[in-house]
Design an enzyme around this catalytic site. Structure first.
Site, PDB file in Angstrom:
ATOM      1  N   SER A  54       0.754  -1.348  -0.133  1.00 15.92           N
ATOM      2  CA  SER A  54      -0.262  -0.027  -0.265  1.00 15.92           C
ATOM      3  C   SER A  54       1.058   0.933   0.327  1.00 15.92           C
ATOM      4  O   SER A  54       2.689   1.139   0.020  1.00 15.92           O
ATOM      5  CB  SER A  54      -0.622  -0.025   1.560  1.00 15.92           C
ATOM      6  OG  SER A  54      -0.373   0.371   2.633  1.00 15.92           O
ATOM      7  N   LYS A  55       0.259   2.320  -0.091  1.00 13.86           N
ATOM      8  CA  LYS A  55       1.297   3.835  -0.379  1.00 13.86           C
ATOM      9  C   LYS A  55       2.040   4.163   0.844  1.00 13.86           C
ATOM     10  O   LYS A  55       3.146   4.299   0.733  1.00 13.86           O
ATOM     11  CB  LYS A  55      -0.063   4.662   0.073  1.00 13.86           C
ATOM     12  CG  LYS A  55      -0.904   4.961  -1.467  1.00 13.86           C
ATOM     13  CD  LYS A  55      -1.068   5.823  -1.450  1.00 13.86           C
ATOM     14  CE  LYS A  55      -2.367   6.479  -2.777  1.00 13.86           C
ATOM     15  NZ  LYS A  55      -3.946   6.212  -2.460  1.00 13.86           N
TER      16      LYS A  55
END
Length: 548
Positions: A286-287
């Site tokens: 994820s980010k």
RNA sequence: GCCCCCAUCGUCUAGCGGCCUAGGACACCGGCCUUUCAAGCCGGCGGCACGGAUUCGAAUUCCGUUGGGGGCACCA
């Protein structure tokens, strides 16, 4: 028990799911995958950009389709109206094109099984729901969300499966009639049969679920819209998908889907659940793990081909020769059915190394071209100092800023002929040193701006023995050099230490600092040469002036 | 809580009952090369999660445990 009489599905391909215990099969024991014209699909939800994990799924689907002369369908799963945007669709299509994953049917490529956006397929879903209702595979459920919630928590407290109790399963026809006419809201649930559901996964063999752990699930909401599990199956059936290649987070949905296939009397496709892509903390990428989209990686100077190959080989045996493979090479040689099954962790370090290897395998001219494109994209030519400062904080910092600028659609700066030519001249000098394209900036950015010293660099220069004499002598020598070429420059510079009675190291350090203001640069002779006689002499003289 | 998936160096992996003293790659450490930084070459560190069972023999097969992940939604 099966009103439709369609409950003996004949799988369209592959082996029928056997009722036996799930057993891992070895590669050479696995049945040959149906190879004649399979139809596969990639079905992203347009709730944002194309995540690297999804890109990987698309890639594997593409490779599999091309490898077996099949069809690669792109379907947009945009039934979640609140999160889906047209802008996201545009972005996803762009990323796929950048990776070369051209689809055979889908948005912009009409085919016999369209439309290819779920929001446009409503009537198709409802036709199928009506059929399932008629054949008795579906029943209305009047339970409220609160009741269900209570049921679930009670079941969990008892240590039972938290599935629907089947309360409305056997409602009398008259009661259903009465409550419906009274306008009571209801959902439609699948009447899941007794027994177990087994499906075949190309990577894992047979996977079995007891049906009572599935529970009668909802297929149509009380507002009349259809849920994901129904939509995918109807889509896959009507689009005649033969192989479902997707992330293994879908494994637990699969038995539900198989139940629908069977209720529909449709053939069950082969499944291939690929391992998920994780970040270094073993959580879904994820980010917070840094780059999770292709555009951010390319903004850092990773090459699309390298990212593609890296993604591909993450769950497979790595071989150096594949670093420079093309998409066609992958189609020719990469076997999706031999993927590993444990999750893969995205390792930016290895990607970096691979990118460096790739760059070094290419020609100087190629590098020059990529560098011009890249520096243009990041706005380097318009602001060498500002972009240089960003790059000094690391390529990821630079990439993040560039990415933001792009989403605001700032116009990129255009290189003038002089900058472009200079970039191409420097390319050979940095060829062995560049890992990602962004590395060019801290290494060679100084060529593009006036001589500048950081306090530390100036200190280094002052501390270098004989720096003033070195700079003055070298400047004079270069000015009078009959031929301006690298060998002549080298001969001149190499004569300096004995004449000045200095250590070679000191001489080289003074000149490097004097021409660039930096301690790290490409090769000294080549750099002076690229700088040109006037620039070289001027810079060394300027540096000498700083010493008095 | 229940169900499912996964488990070899820090990371990606090879391994298909004896070729395993577990092989390779990234990273890390050291050396060589060298005008800086890299690259390149050479070397080093480092792993079969645990416990049973089967077998003459298990990283490999079976069972269990532990750990990680996913699912159990009127999300997709």
């Amino acid at each position: 028990m099966c009103p439709s009489g369609h409950c003996s599905p004949v799988p369209r391909c592959g082996k029928p799911a056997s009722g036996g215990p799930a057993q891992r099969m070895r590669y050479d024991e696995r049945p040959m995958v149906e190879t004649s014209h399979p139809r596969v699909r990639f079905a992203p939800s347009p709730t944002g950009y194309l995540h690297l994990g999804s890109a990987r799924t698309g890639l594997y689907n593409f490779i599999f389709a091309r490898q077996h002369e099949g069809t690669f369908v792109l379907r947009i799963e945009d039934t979640d109206l609140s999160r889906s945007t047209d802008q996201a669709i545009v972005q996803i299509l762009a990323s796929m094109k950048e990776m070369g994953l051209q689809w055979d049917e889908g948005p912009g490529v009409p085919g016999p099984h369209g439309p290819y956006r779920q929001t446009e397929r409503d009537s198709i879903y409802h036709e199928h729901v009506a059929r399932l209702l008629e054949t008795g595979h579906l029943y209305p459920c009047f339970c409220t969300a609160e009741e269900l919630e209570a049921e679930r928590t009670a079941a969990q407290a008892d240590g039972r499966d938290s599935v629907y109790s089947g309360k409305c399963r056997a409602l009398a026809a008259e009661e259903v009639q009465r409550r419906q006419t009274a306008g009571e809201p209801y959902t439609l649930r699948v009447r899941v049969p007794e027994g177990r559901t087994v499906f075949h996964d190309i990577l894992r063999g047979d996977v079995a679920f007891e049906n009572d752990t599935i529970g009668d699930f909802i297929v149509q909401r009380s507002d009349g819209t259809v849920t994901y599990n129904l939509a995918v199956v109807v889509d896959d059936v009507t689009m005649e998908i033969t192989h479902v290649i997707r992330g293994d987070d879908h494994i637990s949905n699969t038995p539900k889907q198989v139940v629908i296939y069977e209720a529909l009397g449709a053939g069950v496709p082969e499944f291939l659940h690929m391992p998920l892509l994780f970040g270094t903390d073993r959580k879904k990428l994820s980010k917070r793990h840094g780059a999770t989209k292709l555009e951010q990686l390319t903004a850092e100077g990773f090459l699309v081909d390298v990212v593609r190959n890296y993604l591909c080989f993450l769950s497979a045996e790595f071989d150096e020769s594949m670093i420079t493979w093309t998409l066609d090479d992958l189609v020719r040689s990469f076997d999706v059915t031999k993927l590993g099954t444990s999750p893969s962790i995205f390792d930016p370090e290895k990607l970096r190394w691979m990118n460096g290897r790739y760059v070094r395998a290419m020609t100087d001219e190629w590098l020059g071209g990529r560098l011009v494109e890249y520096l243009t994209r990041v706005g380097f030519y318009g602001d060498p100092v500002g972009v240089g400062e960003l790059a000094a904080q690391g390529s990821q910092v630079l990439a993040a800023v560039v990415e933001d600028a792009e989403s605001e659609r700032l116009p990129p700066t255009v290189p003038d002929e002089e900058h472009e030519a200079l970039t191409r001249e420097i390319a050979p000098l940095v060829h062995e040193k560049v890992e990602v394209l962004a590395d060019f900036i801290p290494m060679a950015g100084w060529f593009f701006r006036p001589l500048e010293f950081t306090p530390e660099a100036l200190e280094r220069l002052q501390a270098t023995a004989g720096a003033a004499a070195t700079l003055a002598t070298a400047a004079a020598g270069l000015r009078d050099l009959p031929e301006w070429d690298v060998p002549a420059i080298e001969t001149l510079v190499r004569e300096l230490p004995p004449t000045l009675e200095l250590k070679p190291k000191a001489v080289f350090a003074a000149l490097r600092l004097g021409m660039s203001g930096q301690t790290v640069t490409p090769g000294l002779f080549e750099s002076l040469w690229v700088l040109g006689r006037d620039q070289a002499v001027a810079r060394l003289e300027q540096a000498a002036a700083r010493l008095v």
